[in-house]
Design an enzyme around this catalytic site. Sequence first.
Site: not given
Ligand SMILES: NC(=O)c1ccc[n+]([C@@H]2O[C@H](COP(=O)([O-])OP(=O)(O)OC[C@H]3O[C@@H](n4cnc5c(N)ncnc54)[C@H](OP(=O)(O)O)[C@@H]3O)[C@@H](O)[C@H]2O)c1
Length: 262
Positions: A140, A153
């Site tokens: 991130s 985080y």
């Molecule tokens: N969105 C942002 O602004 C942003 C920015 C920088 C980095 N990121 C990173 O990008 C990645 C994806 O984020 P996103 O924005 O797509 O988040 P999201 O929409 O909340 O999706 C998260 C995904 O991870 C799964 N997940 C979460 N906790 C889990 C667990 N304990 N075990 C198994 N699966 C789990 C969720 O499925 P379930 O809930 O069904 O388990 C979902 O498929 C993450 O690593 C996040 O830190 C995101």
Amino acid sequence: MRLKGKKVLITGGSRGIGRCMIAELIKQGVKDIAVIARDKKNLERLPEDFEKTKFLLVNGNVGDIGVLREMSSKIEDQWGRLDVLINNAGIVSAGSLEDIPDEEIYDQVAVNLTAVLFLTKYCLPLLKSSREAAILNVSSGLGLLGMPFYSVYGSTKAGIRQFSDSLRRELKPFKISVTCVYPTATDTEMMQKFKGREMDSPEHVAEKSIQALMQKELHFIFGGEQRLKDHRLNFESPKKFDRQISDSYDQRREASQSHRAI
Ligand SMILES: NC(=O)c1ccc[n+]([C@@H]2O[C@H](COP(=O)([O-])OP(=O)(O)OC[C@H]3O[C@@H](n4cnc5c(N)ncnc54)[C@H](OP(=O)(O)O)[C@@H]3O)[C@@H](O)[C@H]2O)c1
């Protein structure tokens, strides 16, 4: 690297950036995809939505080592090798350190960092069986720049960055590339409770991340020239960067106050 015919494991592919990565992988010719996520319904929707793809699904929490072992054994039994590992699943609980509940500190470290170390460890023998393998780690922007109210985080995501550099150097004798991507704010469920600025689309982040993986880039930083400038300033003149950040202190506290997706 060409992705056609590769066997891919992605954590958290059931929604958000991970699900968009699945769409992108399929576009590139991937037909076998293994996914770990907790929500059974979202997971079971994948084979319905992507009919021509063969999915290997494990419904569970990546914070549970048993789930990671189950997935790596399934892959060994059914595929005998793994070509691409994408460590994408992540959670966030922001706020002042003193206000973050103890369990949410533990969980962020367990899901965002510890799970990545264990899953990668379990998958390495399978990746070594591939003719050309790759690991994609999702860090991130907050793992590059330490921001107020994201101390936990941000620490987990900075760990992912360091892990990627170390592992890449350690894997030098093998045909396994390691790419680390650093998305900025992206419009997914993770950001629903964030009261902030404009965001990237998850489709854009997925497309650029998969391109970075295919081109075997070491790092891909989202957020454009400004993010790179901030990164440089933070490294070369951290006190100057502190002053810049302190100007928006109240705004940052407000925006992060109820930012929780766990
Ligand atoms: N969105 C942002 O602004 C942003 C920015 C920088 C980095 N990121 C990173 O990008 C990645 C994806 O984020 P996103 O924005 O797509 O988040 P999201 O929409 O909340 O999706 C998260 C995904 O991870 C799964 N997940 C979460 N906790 C889990 C667990 N304990 N075990 C198994 N699966 C789990 C969720 O499925 P379930 O809930 O069904 O388990 C979902 O498929 C993450 O690593 C996040 O830190 C995101």
